[in-house]
Design an enzyme around this catalytic site. Structure first.
Site, mmCIF file in Angstrom:
data_model
loop_
_atom_site.group_PDB
_atom_site.id
_atom_site.type_symbol
_atom_site.label_atom_id
_atom_site.label_comp_id
_atom_site.label_asym_id
_atom_site.label_seq_id
_atom_site.Cartn_x
_atom_site.Cartn_y
_atom_site.Cartn_z
ATOM 1 N N LYS A 58 0.597 -1.174 0.097
ATOM 2 C CA LYS A 58 -0.125 -0.101 -0.357
ATOM 3 C C LYS A 58 0.682 1.373 -0.079
ATOM 4 O O LYS A 58 0.739 1.691 -0.851
ATOM 5 C CB LYS A 58 -1.075 0.162 0.948
ATOM 6 C CG LYS A 58 -2.284 -0.881 0.943
ATOM 7 C CD LYS A 58 -3.298 -0.586 1.782
ATOM 8 C CE LYS A 58 -4.929 -1.591 1.440
ATOM 9 N NZ LYS A 58 -5.643 -1.583 2.213
ATOM 10 N N LYS A 105 -4.125 -11.051 -6.292
ATOM 11 C CA LYS A 105 -5.438 -11.672 -5.465
ATOM 12 C C LYS A 105 -6.725 -10.333 -5.751
ATOM 13 O O LYS A 105 -6.095 -9.173 -6.817
ATOM 14 C CB LYS A 105 -5.393 -11.239 -4.078
ATOM 15 C CG LYS A 105 -5.974 -9.987 -3.199
ATOM 16 C CD LYS A 105 -5.659 -9.658 -1.551
ATOM 17 C CE LYS A 105 -6.223 -8.745 -1.039
ATOM 18 N NZ LYS A 105 -7.097 -8.491 0.197
ATOM 19 N N LYS A 140 -10.838 -5.514 -4.169
ATOM 20 C CA LYS A 140 -12.535 -4.523 -4.304
ATOM 21 C C LYS A 140 -11.719 -2.723 -4.995
ATOM 22 O O LYS A 140 -12.071 -2.165 -5.071
ATOM 23 C CB LYS A 140 -13.717 -3.812 -3.241
ATOM 24 C CG LYS A 140 -12.993 -3.455 -2.087
ATOM 25 C CD LYS A 140 -13.453 -3.758 -0.895
ATOM 26 C CE LYS A 140 -13.693 -4.223 0.696
ATOM 27 N NZ LYS A 140 -12.389 -3.385 1.389
HETATM 28 P P1 ATP Z 1 -8.674 -3.728 -0.606
HETATM 29 O O1 ATP Z 1 -9.092 -3.909 -1.699
HETATM 30 O O2 ATP Z 1 -9.815 -1.888 0.118
HETATM 31 O O3 ATP Z 1 -7.335 -3.626 0.559
HETATM 32 P P2 ATP Z 1 -10.087 -5.679 0.115
HETATM 33 O O4 ATP Z 1 -10.766 -6.305 -0.736
HETATM 34 O O5 ATP Z 1 -8.502 -7.217 0.913
HETATM 35 O O6 ATP Z 1 -9.981 -4.951 0.429
HETATM 36 P P3 ATP Z 1 -10.464 -6.316 3.068
HETATM 37 O O7 ATP Z 1 -11.582 -5.525 3.811
HETATM 38 O O8 ATP Z 1 -9.133 -6.029 3.700
HETATM 39 O O9 ATP Z 1 -10.767 -6.580 1.598
HETATM 40 O O10 ATP Z 1 -11.126 -7.757 3.369
HETATM 41 C C1 ATP Z 1 -11.829 -7.800 4.127
HETATM 42 C C2 ATP Z 1 -11.458 -9.861 4.490
HETATM 43 O O11 ATP Z 1 -12.352 -10.601 2.717
HETATM 44 C C3 ATP Z 1 -10.125 -10.249 5.391
HETATM 45 O O12 ATP Z 1 -10.741 -11.086 6.223
HETATM 46 C C4 ATP Z 1 -9.551 -10.592 4.076
HETATM 47 O O13 ATP Z 1 -9.048 -11.821 4.013
HETATM 48 C C5 ATP Z 1 -10.787 -11.289 2.571
HETATM 49 N N1 ATP Z 1 -10.271 -10.750 1.300
HETATM 50 C C6 ATP Z 1 -10.117 -9.997 1.184
HETATM 51 N N2 ATP Z 1 -9.972 -10.546 -0.349
HETATM 52 C C7 ATP Z 1 -9.569 -11.327 -0.635
HETATM 53 C C8 ATP Z 1 -10.084 -12.710 -1.497
HETATM 54 N N3 ATP Z 1 -9.463 -11.802 -2.801
HETATM 55 N N4 ATP Z 1 -9.761 -13.929 -1.163
HETATM 56 C C9 ATP Z 1 -10.054 -14.645 -0.040
HETATM 57 N N5 ATP Z 1 -10.588 -13.534 0.972
HETATM 58 C C10 ATP Z 1 -10.298 -12.280 0.900
#
Ligand code: ATP
Ligand code: LTN
Length: 331
Positions: A114, A196, A199
């Site tokens: 980040k 991965k 969002k």
């Molecule tokens: P950002 O993209 O804004 O960094 P994010 O999509 O990774 O955010 P978070 O709010 O950081 O979402 O994560 C919420 C939960 O979802 C955490 O437990 C994280 O491990 C899980 N998670 C996020 N992306 C994935 C993915 N691609 N596959 C499985 N679990 C995920």
């Protein structure tokens, strides 16, 4: 009464949730509600470590609460609350900051990624993000933390901090364990299966949102990157197809082997078409409930108020202990 084990987890209200968030995190929270004392937070303090438009943050926070409920979290069974409504999180974070090593924080993968994205003038909140996360978890004497694979390193840090505090003063915190499901812990981008699904990806074809329309879902799956092998096989050599099989399995409940068998000798287009329908019909009931909750703002307010009350009560017990041990005079 026999003490139930404690579960804590949270998601940031930083935008609409993807099916990665659903499969990797929230879906696994549901089944824990009956057996454990669960705390599920909307971690708005974390979300401001990257710039947020105040109006959108407010909107996203309420929407995330509606998504929690639509996915099946039941406020009668678990405690659902907004992190900023419980001051103990920021307070414990401060104490833990004074016990965190800059070196260890600098090695966190999420921080490295980040801060690289931000470039110059990285804010200190991004650096201490995992310390706040440790405070979240430790305040509730948490046993288990259901998260996706990407949060494992942060959990190690929370465990380290708990042990450091317990050793320096006296046993105060429970040492938490991560709960990471083997399947679906890392759903990959539909456009680049080495990355991965996230969002905050700039390409909207890379992710499917829980609230995406059926047409958008069909379009995104049709465009998903695959390979030239032409066989529906769960293999590391075919990361795109492997990811799609995992999504198929998560939404249908069918095993990986069954899916492979069903599509033996069939091409990708049939597989993708069916997958789209599996995802569309899996998300439909969630979307319907979401719309219902979003029309009931008073109900949403009653849920987060009740949640904050219990979260404040439980977290303050730990915070008071910590303050006493550190040497602060009781208020
Ligand atoms: P950002 O993209 O804004 O960094 P994010 O999509 O990774 O955010 P978070 O709010 O950081 O979402 O994560 C919420 C939960 O979802 C955490 O437990 C994280 O491990 C899980 N998670 C996020 N992306 C994935 C993915 N691609 N596959 C499985 N679990 C995920
Ligand atoms: N960093 C987490 C969100 C989060 C969290 C937590 C998860 C904040 N505090 C406590 C589990 C327990 C993420 O998913 N990015």
């Amino acid at each position: 009464m026999e003490e139930r084990k404690v579960v804590f987890s949270g998601v940031q209200p930083s935008g609409s949730l993807t099916i990665g968030n659903y499969i990797g995190a929230i879906r696994n929270w549901i089944s824990l509600q009956d057996e454990y004392d669960c705390f599920y937070s909307i971690v708005d303090l974390h979300s401001i470590t990257v710039p947020q438009e105040p109006k959108n943050l407010r909107k996203n926070t309420l929407e995330l609460l509606a998504v929690y409920l639509a996915c099946g979290l039941d406020p009668e069974k678990c405690t659902i609350f907004i992190q900023s409504h419980v001051p103990a999180h920021a307070e414990l974070c401060w104490v833990l900051n004074t016990m965190s090593y800059m070196g260890q924080l600098g090695r966190m993968t999420q921080y490295k990624e980040k801060s690289q994205k931000v470039g110059e003038n990285v804010n200190a909140g991004l650096f201490t993000y995992p310390v706040l996360m440790a405070a979240d978890i430790l305040l509730y004497q948490t046993d288990l933390v259901p998260v996706g694979e990407d949060q494992k390193q942060h959990l190690e840090l929370a465990r380290d901090l708990a042990e450091r505090f317990n050793n320096k003063y006296s046993p105060t915190f429970k040492i938490p364990e991560p709960l990471i499901k083997k399947e679906g812990a890392r759903i990959m981008s539909l456009q680049n299966p080495e990355k991965k699904m996230s969002k905050s990806d700039e390409n909207e074809n890379a992710y499917i949102l829980i609230l995406d329309s059926p047409d958008a879902i069909r379009r995104k799956i049709r465009r998903a990157v695959t390979d030239l092998k032409g066989q529906v096989k769960y293999s590391d050599e075919q990361p795109g197809i492997k990811n799609l099989i995992e999504i198929y399995s998560a939404f249908s409940g069918d095993s990986i082997e069954d899916i492979e068998k069903r599509y033996e000798g069939k091409g990708y287009s049939q597989f993708k078409e069916d997958l789209a329908e599996v995802v569309v019909s899996g998300l439909a009931p969630i979307q319907e409930k979401y719309n219902y909750y979003m029309k009931n703002k008073d109900y949403l307010e009653s849920v987060y108020k009740k949640g904050a009350e219990r979260a404040n009560y439980v977290s303050n017990k730990t915070l008071r202990k910590v303050y006493r041990k550190v040497g602060f005079i009781e208020r």
